[in-house]
Design an enzyme around this catalytic site. Structure first.
Site, PDB file in Angstrom:
ATOM      1  N   GLU A  92       0.487  -1.255  -0.269  1.00 47.38           N
ATOM      2  CA  GLU A  92       0.151  -0.150   0.083  1.00 47.38           C
ATOM      3  C   GLU A  92       1.186   1.011   0.213  1.00 47.38           C
ATOM      4  OE1 GLU A  92      -2.595  -0.621   3.942  1.00 47.38           O
ATOM      5  OE2 GLU A  92      -2.863  -2.121   2.773  1.00 47.38           O
TER       6      GLU A  92
ATOM      7  N   LYS B 119       2.164   4.868   1.342  1.00 50.47           N
ATOM      8  CA  LYS B 119       1.872   4.867   2.644  1.00 50.47           C
ATOM      9  C   LYS B 119       2.101   6.472   2.265  1.00 50.47           C
ATOM     10  CE  LYS B 119       4.530   5.206   7.693  1.00 50.47           C
ATOM     11  NZ  LYS B 119       4.827   6.523   7.352  1.00 50.47           N
TER      12      LYS B 119
ATOM     13  N   ASP C 246       0.826  10.616   3.296  1.00 49.29           N
ATOM     14  CA  ASP C 246       1.736  11.339   4.592  1.00 49.29           C
ATOM     15  C   ASP C 246       0.755  12.271   5.181  1.00 49.29           C
ATOM     16  OD1 ASP C 246       3.898  11.842   6.376  1.00 49.29           O
ATOM     17  OD2 ASP C 246       4.716  13.231   4.694  1.00 49.29           O
TER      18      ASP C 246
ATOM     19  N   TYR D  56      -8.566   8.491   4.092  1.00 50.41           N
ATOM     20  CA  TYR D  56      -7.883   6.819   3.008  1.00 50.41           C
ATOM     21  C   TYR D  56      -8.022   5.963   4.390  1.00 50.41           C
ATOM     22  CZ  TYR D  56      -6.938   8.687  -1.344  1.00 50.41           C
ATOM     23  OH  TYR D  56      -7.514   9.595  -2.700  1.00 50.41           O
TER      24      TYR D  56
ATOM     25  N   LYS E  28      10.630   3.778   2.769  1.00 51.74           N
ATOM     26  CA  LYS E  28      10.591   4.986   2.857  1.00 51.74           C
ATOM     27  C   LYS E  28      10.699   5.298   1.500  1.00 51.74           C
ATOM     28  CE  LYS E  28       9.321   6.781   6.416  1.00 51.74           C
ATOM     29  NZ  LYS E  28       9.832   7.805   7.308  1.00 51.74           N
TER      30      LYS E  28
ATOM     31  N   CYS F  27      14.702  47.800 -10.306  1.00 50.88           N
ATOM     32  CA  CYS F  27      15.060  46.624 -11.169  1.00 50.88           C
ATOM     33  C   CYS F  27      16.252  45.836 -11.605  1.00 50.88           C
ATOM     34  CB  CYS F  27      13.884  46.926 -12.628  1.00 50.88           C
ATOM     35  SG  CYS F  27      13.977  45.575 -13.648  1.00 50.88           S
TER      36      CYS F  27
ATOM     37  N   CYS G 233      16.509  46.147 -15.551  1.00 50.90           N
ATOM     38  CA  CYS G 233      16.222  47.568 -16.543  1.00 50.90           C
ATOM     39  C   CYS G 233      16.642  48.695 -15.514  1.00 50.90           C
ATOM     40  CB  CYS G 233      15.344  47.048 -17.267  1.00 50.90           C
ATOM     41  SG  CYS G 233      13.790  48.142 -15.785  1.00 50.90           S
TER      42      CYS G 233
ATOM     43  N   CYS H 188       8.240  45.312 -11.301  1.00 52.84           N
ATOM     44  CA  CYS H 188       9.607  46.926 -12.014  1.00 52.84           C
ATOM     45  C   CYS H 188       8.550  47.545 -12.887  1.00 52.84           C
ATOM     46  CB  CYS H 188       9.847  45.368 -13.980  1.00 52.84           C
ATOM     47  SG  CYS H 188      11.116  46.919 -14.490  1.00 52.84           S
TER      48      CYS H 188
ATOM     49  N   CYS I 252      11.691  47.339 -19.977  1.00 57.41           N
ATOM     50  CA  CYS I 252      12.594  46.631 -19.561  1.00 57.41           C
ATOM     51  C   CYS I 252      12.473  44.914 -20.060  1.00 57.41           C
ATOM     52  CB  CYS I 252      11.647  45.993 -17.702  1.00 57.41           C
ATOM     53  SG  CYS I 252      12.730  44.961 -17.527  1.00 57.41           S
TER      54      CYS I 252
HETATM   55  S1  IVH Z   1      -0.596   0.779   8.694  1.00 55.66           S
HETATM   56  C1  IVH Z   1      -0.122  -1.535  13.581  1.00 55.66           C
HETATM   57  N1  IVH Z   1      -0.742   1.395   6.457  1.00 55.66           N
HETATM   58  O1  IVH Z   1       1.994   5.718   9.648  1.00 55.66           O
HETATM   59  C2  IVH Z   1       0.127  -0.446  11.808  1.00 55.66           C
HETATM   60  N2  IVH Z   1       0.418   3.324   8.301  1.00 55.66           N
HETATM   61  O2  IVH Z   1       4.569   4.763  11.061  1.00 55.66           O
HETATM   62  C3  IVH Z   1      -0.361   0.663  11.871  1.00 55.66           C
HETATM   63  N3  IVH Z   1      -0.022   4.920   7.499  1.00 55.66           N
HETATM   64  O3  IVH Z   1       0.817   5.567  12.532  1.00 55.66           O
HETATM   65  C4  IVH Z   1      -0.093   1.221  10.556  1.00 55.66           C
HETATM   66  N4  IVH Z   1      -0.401   4.895   5.481  1.00 55.66           N
HETATM   67  O4  IVH Z   1      -0.213   7.103  10.373  1.00 55.66           O
HETATM   68  C5  IVH Z   1      -0.177   1.642   7.718  1.00 55.66           C
HETATM   69  N5  IVH Z   1      -0.929   2.131   4.255  1.00 55.66           N
HETATM   70  C6  IVH Z   1      -0.817   2.739   5.324  1.00 55.66           C
HETATM   71  C7  IVH Z   1      -0.547   3.785   6.227  1.00 55.66           C
HETATM   72  C8  IVH Z   1      -0.476   3.886   7.262  1.00 55.66           C
HETATM   73  C9  IVH Z   1       0.249   5.756   6.870  1.00 55.66           C
HETATM   74  C10 IVH Z   1       1.103   5.911   8.710  1.00 55.66           C
HETATM   75  C11 IVH Z   1      -0.176   5.922   9.491  1.00 55.66           C
HETATM   76  C12 IVH Z   1       0.882   5.841  10.655  1.00 55.66           C
HETATM   77  C13 IVH Z   1       1.929   5.566  10.345  1.00 55.66           C
HETATM   78  C14 IVH Z   1       3.028   4.422  10.828  1.00 55.66           C
END
Ligand code: IVH
Length: 672
Positions: free
Chosen positions: A115, A117, A119, A225, A316, A410, A413, A428, A434
């Site tokens: 999945e 991750k 932010d 999500y 990451k 500027c 010019c 400007c 210019c």
């Molecule tokens: S699973 C026990 N799935 O990442 C599993 N977390 O570093 C816990 N996060 O606090 C989370 N996308 O806020 C999971 N597809 C995803 C995620 C995800 C973002 C965040 C989440 C969590 C943090 C952990």
């Protein structure tokens, strides 16, 4: 049936319909009905609820707008702690994780759910009997904050679950985020309000969700999500994570469409590479990917280490924020004269790309963040957005670093840089002179409604500029035939035609000439007002701000812009050279007093073809009489002048009851 009973039934129907369409729109991105229809349903429900307030329910879609501010958030103890994830930064670490898991399970290969991750901010949503009863932040994992009121304002959070087979109690876990678009829009709005901007989408999402006043949250484009479940009571869940996510989807919650089931560490790595390559195209920021052992029984077997599950791993991506140093602050001048400060940085790799510059936007932004030359700063690069300085590491500031102040001249010019009241950008003021603004200035000058130089299109202007034929506007009238003929796709004949075009354009009118100068905020109508009020260019150029403001339709900001333009000696020189080259116009009789004519001050729309004059000519005559010519019909229109083959505008005018003039009636009125 009584009225109240009917209302109750209708309200229930509407809620079901609206919730359904909400899900189609916000969760599935696949609306079935147009927005106006949705708005109509919502309005109907609002009306019923206004009449019968007892009918308002907690899950009513009208209850998303935000409630009265709280004094503080209540704390929420998570029944199942919200854990974090172990991180991997390389494929070796991924392989090591997979090897350990395989050994512990005694298997050759593991199936994973892979999945993105996201932010943002982790959230827990509690549903009881299908109704959203609570939203809580993660906090320290054991105790979070009750942000129910705020969560309710997020359109992709269902207030009631879809379908029938939901558990008595269900806790959904997911991430609340801002899309890149949402983040940029929010920061733009903040900048316009002169309010603090957010460093990144994550901070913006967190700041928006943790507002005591949920009306503020409601105005922020937050999205949800979901990536898992917490407590579940009353039903048996499917046996794997990927099937659970499928079920979560069916309940009406949004799960990322990027979730995949993959085999072994190689499958994980392929997924990682694919997501990384598409990172910048995704609508939201992703800081990596998460792999989760898919089978529930295997997850249980693997268990936990301290605060993280042994069955999941976050892999990451390269960071999008890095630390570097500001070597210098330069000033860039855009094509419209907008002056932007840019930080020259010690080169640094951010998210896989070397960054050497970052935009600083404007003086306000520099002041707010207090960025100085020599500072150590955090820079951020995300998607195709220009790198930005997020903040200064104050503890690293060198002794003697001075506050940065934008220059007042500027750099291209040496004309004055000015900032008009109410504008965030400085510009400007040497528009005609210019080099940075030359191309756009010439294109505008040559355009049909300005000097109308026949044959001088945008492409030609660009070529002439590239070849260095033109230093200021007046050089246009000193080009020779050979020079012109040397340009691409130009022969003797077309060169001569263009020269004829230049010659013809010299005979112009004062309003056209003023418009052609491209003074900021001076469009055709204002150019016209200035010309008729003052009568000569000299008078306009000599006018002070007060005198300029006496012109109908000229307010303080336009007056300031005109005043500044003519204070710039460079601009005056170019105008003098244009006139020396032969640009001229017939005398205008100044009419500082409002014109006494039946059409003066009237709002008029022209449509269809007139026999006796072109549309531009009709417009010029009307403007000379102090009438306002507009392109679209509204209730404010006084007359519509309908020539041959008038179409939809005439139709609309009739519907609105606007007086119609045919050509004869129009000519009689002009001569009145
Ligand atoms: S699973 C026990 N799935 O990442 C599993 N977390 O570093 C816990 N996060 O606090 C989370 N996308 O806020 C999971 N597809 C995803 C995620 C995800 C973002 C965040 C989440 C969590 C943090 C952990």
């Amino acid at each position: 049936m009584s009225n109240a009973k009917q209302a109750k039934q209708r309200a229930a129907e509407l809620r079901t319909q609206i919730n359904h369409h909400n899900h189609r729109y916000y969760v599935l991105n696949d609306p079935e009905i147009p927005d106006v229809e949705y708005d109509r349903l919502l309005r109907e429900l609002e009306q019923i609820e206004a009449q019968y307030p007892d009918l308002i329910t907690n899950d009513s879609p009208t209850q998303r707008v935000g409630a009265a501010p709280l004094a503080a958030f209540a704390s929420v103890r998570h029944a199942l702690p919200m854990l974090s994830l172990s991180n991997a930064f390389s494929s070796e670490e991924l392989q090591a994780f997979d090897r350990r898991a395989c050994e512990k399970l005694g298997v050759e290969k593991i199936r994973y759910s892979a999945e993105p991750k996201l932010d943002g901010l982790a959230i827990s949503l509690l549903y009881e009997d299908g109704l959203l009863v609570r939203g809580a932040t993660r906090g320290d994992g054991n105790t979070g904050e009750d942000v129910s009121q705020n969560v309710r304002t997020i359109a992709s959070v269902p207030l009631r679950l879809l379908g029938e087979n939901y558990p008595r109690r269900l806790e959904i876990r997911g991430e609340v985020i801002l899309s890149r678009r949402g983040f940029e829009d929010l920061n733009r709005r903040q900048r316009e309000l002169n309010a603090k901007t957010f460093a990144n989408p994550r901070n913006a999402a967190a700041g928006s969700l943790r507002q005591l006043d949920s009306r503020v949250t409601a105005a922020r484009p937050l999205e949800l999500y979901c990536y898992g479940v917490g407590i579940v009571e009353g039903i048996e869940l499917p046996p794997s994570h990927s099937e659970i996510l499928e079920q979560v989807r069916a309940w009406g919650l949004r799960v990322s469409p990027e979730v995949r089931v993959v085999e072994g560490w190689q499958g994980c790595l392929d997924y990682y590479e694919d997501m990384l390559s598409r990172r910048e195209q995704l609508p939201y920021e992703v800081d990596g990917v998460v792999y989760k052992v898919d089978r529930n029984d295997q997850q249980q077997q693997l268990g936990f280490v301290s605060r993280a599950p042994r069955w999941a791993l976050a892999h990451k991506f390269p960071a999008q924020e890095e630390v570097t140093r500001v070597l210098a602050i330069d000033i860039q001048v855009g094509r419209t004269g907008a002056v932007t400060p840019v930080a020259r940085l010690q080169p640094v790799s951010v998210g896989g790309v070397t960054v050497t510059n970052a935009t600083l936007h404007n003086q306000d932004e520099i002041d707010r963040k207090d960025i100085r030359i020599g500072d150590t700063v955090i820079v951020r690069r995300a998607g195709d957005v220009i790198p930005e300085v997020v903040s200064v590491v104050l503890s690293e500031r060198p002794d003697g670093a001075e506050k940065f102040k934008m220059p007042d001249k500027c750099p291209v010019c040496a004309s004055h840089i000015v900032r008009l009241d109410g504008e965030v950008v400085a510009r400007c003021s040497g528009g005609l002179y210019c080099a940075a603004q030359r191309r756009e200035a010439i294109k505008h000058f040559a355009s049909r409604r300005a000097m109308d130089i026949e044959g001088l299109g945008d492409k030609l202007v660009e070529q002439m500029d590239e070849r260095g034929f033109i230093h200021d506007l007046s050089d246009l009238y000193h080009l020779d035939k050979q020079q012109i003929a040397s340009l691409e796709r130009m022969g003797e004949k077309s060169a001569q035609n263009l020269l004829d075009g230049f010659d013809k354009s010299k005979e112009t009118t004062l309003p056209r000439f003023i418009f052609a100068l491209g003074i900021r905020m001076v469009g055709e109508a204002t150019a016209h007002s200035l010309a008729t009020y003052f009568g000569t260019l000299e008078a306009i150029a000599a006018a002070d701000k007060e005198a300029l403001q006496a012109v109908p339709d000229v307010g303080p900001i336009v007056a300031e812009s005109v005043y500044r333009f003519f204070r710039e000696q460079h601009n005056r020189d170019v105008i003098a050279r244009l006139r020396q080259a032969g640009v001229h116009w017939p005398r205008v009789r100044p009419s500082p007093k409002p014109i006494d004519h039946p059409l003066s001050g009237k709002k008029i729309v022209l449509t269809g073809t007139l026999e006796s004059m072109t549309r531009d000519q009709a417009k010029a005559r009307l403007q000379a009489l102090g009438a306002k010519v507009s392109g679209s019909v509204s209730v404010k229109t006084d007359y519509i002048v309908a020539g041959e083959d008038a179409g939809s505008k005439l139709e609309k005018a009739r519907q609105l009851g606007v007086a119609t003039l045919d050509e004869q009636a129009f000519l009689r009125l002009l001569d009145a």
